[in-house]
Structure formats: C-alpha cells, structure tokens
Write a protein that holds these residues in place. Structure first.
Motif, PDB file in Angstrom:
ATOM      1  N   MET A 139     -26.212  12.884  50.435  1.00  0.00           N
ATOM      2  CA  MET A 139     -26.396  11.852  51.460  1.00  0.00           C
ATOM      3  C   MET A 139     -26.878  12.476  52.771  1.00  0.00           C
ATOM      4  O   MET A 139     -27.754  11.924  53.444  1.00  0.00           O
ATOM      5  CB  MET A 139     -25.081  11.092  51.710  1.00  0.00           C
ATOM      6  CG  MET A 139     -24.790   9.996  50.719  1.00  0.00           C
ATOM      7  SD  MET A 139     -23.570   8.786  51.337  1.00  0.00           S
ATOM      8  CE  MET A 139     -22.089   9.801  51.434  1.00  0.00           C
ATOM      9  N   ILE A 140     -26.311  13.626  53.113  1.00  0.00           N
ATOM     10  CA  ILE A 140     -26.659  14.278  54.378  1.00  0.00           C
ATOM     11  C   ILE A 140     -28.048  14.907  54.329  1.00  0.00           C
ATOM     12  O   ILE A 140     -28.920  14.619  55.155  1.00  0.00           O
ATOM     13  CB  ILE A 140     -25.608  15.349  54.738  1.00  0.00           C
ATOM     14  CG1 ILE A 140     -24.241  14.705  55.026  1.00  0.00           C
ATOM     15  CG2 ILE A 140     -26.084  16.188  55.927  1.00  0.00           C
ATOM     16  CD1 ILE A 140     -24.200  13.815  56.235  1.00  0.00           C
ATOM     17  N   PHE A 141     -28.267  15.785  53.341  1.00  0.00           N
ATOM     18  CA  PHE A 141     -29.502  16.577  53.328  1.00  0.00           C
ATOM     19  C   PHE A 141     -30.700  15.828  52.738  1.00  0.00           C
ATOM     20  O   PHE A 141     -31.808  15.920  53.268  1.00  0.00           O
ATOM     21  CB  PHE A 141     -29.272  17.887  52.573  1.00  0.00           C
ATOM     22  CG  PHE A 141     -28.425  18.861  53.322  1.00  0.00           C
ATOM     23  CD1 PHE A 141     -28.964  19.669  54.305  1.00  0.00           C
ATOM     24  CD2 PHE A 141     -27.063  18.957  53.081  1.00  0.00           C
ATOM     25  CE1 PHE A 141     -28.185  20.551  55.026  1.00  0.00           C
ATOM     26  CE2 PHE A 141     -26.262  19.843  53.790  1.00  0.00           C
ATOM     27  CZ  PHE A 141     -26.824  20.643  54.771  1.00  0.00           C
ATOM     28  N   ARG A 142     -30.501  15.137  51.630  1.00  0.00           N
ATOM     29  CA  ARG A 142     -31.621  14.429  51.006  1.00  0.00           C
ATOM     30  C   ARG A 142     -31.707  12.974  51.450  1.00  0.00           C
ATOM     31  O   ARG A 142     -32.731  12.322  51.271  1.00  0.00           O
ATOM     32  CB  ARG A 142     -31.499  14.505  49.486  1.00  0.00           C
ATOM     33  CG  ARG A 142     -32.407  15.535  48.864  1.00  0.00           C
ATOM     34  CD  ARG A 142     -32.179  16.958  49.355  1.00  0.00           C
ATOM     35  NE  ARG A 142     -30.902  17.520  48.971  1.00  0.00           N
ATOM     36  CZ  ARG A 142     -30.523  18.768  49.227  1.00  0.00           C
ATOM     37  NH1 ARG A 142     -31.323  19.574  49.913  1.00  0.00           N
ATOM     38  NH2 ARG A 142     -29.349  19.223  48.847  1.00  0.00           N
ATOM     39  N   GLY A 143     -30.632  12.456  52.028  1.00  0.00           N
ATOM     40  CA  GLY A 143     -30.675  11.102  52.555  1.00  0.00           C
ATOM     41  C   GLY A 143     -31.129  11.097  53.998  1.00  0.00           C
ATOM     42  O   GLY A 143     -32.277  10.776  54.299  1.00  0.00           O
ATOM     43  N   VAL A 144     -30.261  11.503  54.904  1.00  0.00           N
ATOM     44  CA  VAL A 144     -30.547  11.423  56.332  1.00  0.00           C
ATOM     45  C   VAL A 144     -31.622  12.419  56.773  1.00  0.00           C
ATOM     46  O   VAL A 144     -32.673  12.037  57.307  1.00  0.00           O
ATOM     47  CB  VAL A 144     -29.263  11.653  57.161  1.00  0.00           C
ATOM     48  CG1 VAL A 144     -29.584  11.662  58.652  1.00  0.00           C
ATOM     49  CG2 VAL A 144     -28.226  10.591  56.850  1.00  0.00           C
TER      50      VAL A 144
END
Length: 282
Positions: A139-144
């Motif tokens: 969620m953090i690296f590939r999402g946001v």
C-alpha cells in the motif's frame, strides 16, 4: 490523469514512510499490551497484524485526501483482485529459492517448542510479518509512492525510485557492514522493481500476495543461514560463508539465489505486460 506537484509528491512520500513506521510501532505495542493484559500471545499477534493494516489504511487515506488530493482508488488501493499467474508465482518463487538452498551443503536443526510456542510463532509470522508487512508495504510503496511519482513524472521514475527507497527502508533497525548494506539495497531495489511491475500488470494485491508468501516462506517459520535462529521452528544451517550465498549480514533475501529469483519473475512480468499491450492493440 491529474498531475501532482513536486511538493505534494515529496510530502506524500515522506508521510507515507512515516505512517508505515508509526503504524508498525503502535500495532506492536498494542499487541504486546494485550498479552500483558492476559490475552494469549496468539491473539496478541493477530491483533498486532490486523491493527498494522488498519492503521496504515487510514493513514494512507489521510495522505491521499489531505496531501495528494486524490482518492484511494486512484492510488491503486481498490477492491482485492489477484491474477492467477501471480498467485502461482507467489508459490513458485520462494519454493525455487528454498530448493536452491536445500541442495546447497548444510544441515537441518529443528527447535522443539511447546504447542503454545509453536502457535505463537505461526500467528506472529502469518499475521504480522507476512500478511501485515505484505499488505502494508505494498500500500505504501506501490500504492501511494509509486502512483504519486508516476503522476508527477513518469512510469520509469515510479518504478525505480520507490524500489530504491524500499531497499533503503529495510536498513532501519539492521546492523550491517558496508558490503551488506550495498547488497541489501541492491536486492531490495530488484525485488521492489518486481513488485512494481506486478502491480502494473495486475494490482497491488497481487504484489502483496507475492510479498506475504515470500515473507512467510523465507523469513517466517523457516530460517536459512549460517547460524540457527532461536525463534524459527525449522533451521537450515549453511556450511558456506560466502556473502553471495548467505546474503551477508541481512540474510538470504539479499543473496544471489534470491536476486536471481527476483530477476526471473521480473522477466515474466515484462513479458506479461508486453503481451497485454499487444492484445489491446489487436
């Protein structure tokens, strides 16, 4: 596609990494407090893993709304969907690495824990270090971060920069010499590129599944290294002291075996992406 300013992109990236660190710390503390309050450690582990995901989700939602000015859906945080090719790959990738190590000279050591200890180790590995870490980090690296960089610049920077950051973040809390640090950043960057390409072809949930199963297989109940790990049920102790095989101070995730596996599935991801483009053009 709505552009995101450089200032918002940088702020969103910094805040996203801060959310990861803070959510992890709070989840671990609350899980431990549950155990202190009298809950069994298995339940404490479940609480920590679930809270890790929930806290990160709301932190990401806040970043999207207040800093980046986009919706969660625009950040690729959509309904869960996984393409079969990546479900199969999620199983095969750690299996290939394990097989490579099992034919490398070494010996087995099994720690004889009690049933309660085994359940605690299994739930800790499954809910926090596998499911929790896999979902949260994607969620953090590939999402946001990846999506913000793509909207600011282009797909190339969106793949490379978060992948390097992914490797660098794993240095936090690790005691590594210079060579091991370089090796970790290289391995983290390569596997980050893999997860980015999988996300582009499928979804962050496909990448999260690969991430979670990798963690569960390689750094969960099974430990492969030059020394046995006190909290692993199964240990395969390598006779080799080559940093290429052992992965240096960080461990086998930074080894040449692991990096080779990452590269193999990067090739698969590129092939799948190109095949998808050809089909759309037809």
């Amino acid at each position: 596609m709505k552009k995101i300013s450089i200032f918002r992109t940088i702020c969103g990236t910094i805040c996203a990494i801060a959310v990861l660190i803070i959510s992890q710390a709070i989840a671990l503390i609350l899980g431990e407090l549950g155990v202190i309050a009298g809950f069994p450690s298995t339940l404490g582990n479940v609480i920590a893993g679930v809270l890790y995901i929930i806290l990160t989700y709301f932190g990401v939602k806040l970043i999207c709304c207040k800093i980046l000015g986009v919706s969660l859906q625009e950040m690729r945080i959509t309904k869960i969907s996984v393409k079969p090719v990546w479900l199969i790959s999620a199983i095969i990738m750690p299996a290939l690495v394990c097989v490579a190590y099992f034919i490398t000279p070494g010996r087995w050591q099994i720690n004889n824990f009690s049933t309660a200890e085994n359940l605690s180790l299994i739930t800790n590995s499954l809910f926090f270090y596998s499911l929790g870490a896999g979902v949260v980090e994607e969620m953090i690296f590939r999402g946001v971060i990846m999506t913000a960089l793509e909207r600011r610049w282009n797909k190339t920077s969106a793949v490379i920069i978060p992948s390097v950051l992914f490797g660098v973040v794993h240095i936090i809390g690790s005691s590594l010499d210079a060579l091991s640090t370089v090796q970790l950043i290289a391995a983290g960057t390569v596997v980050g590129i893999l997860f980015s390409l999988v996300t582009y072809h499928s979804s962050i949930w496909s990448a999260a599944l690969m991430h979670a199963l990798w963690n569960f297989s390689i750094i969960g109940l099974l430990h492969i290294g030059t020394e046995p790990h006190p909290s692993a049920i199964f240990n395969y102790i390598l006779r080799s002291d080559s940093f290429l095989i052992t992965g240096g101070d960080f461990g086998i995730e930074a080894s040449v075996y692991a990096i080779s596996a990452y590269c193999l599935f990067i090739v698969l991801a590129i092939f799948m992406i190109k095949r998808g483009k050809i089909r759309r053009e037809e």
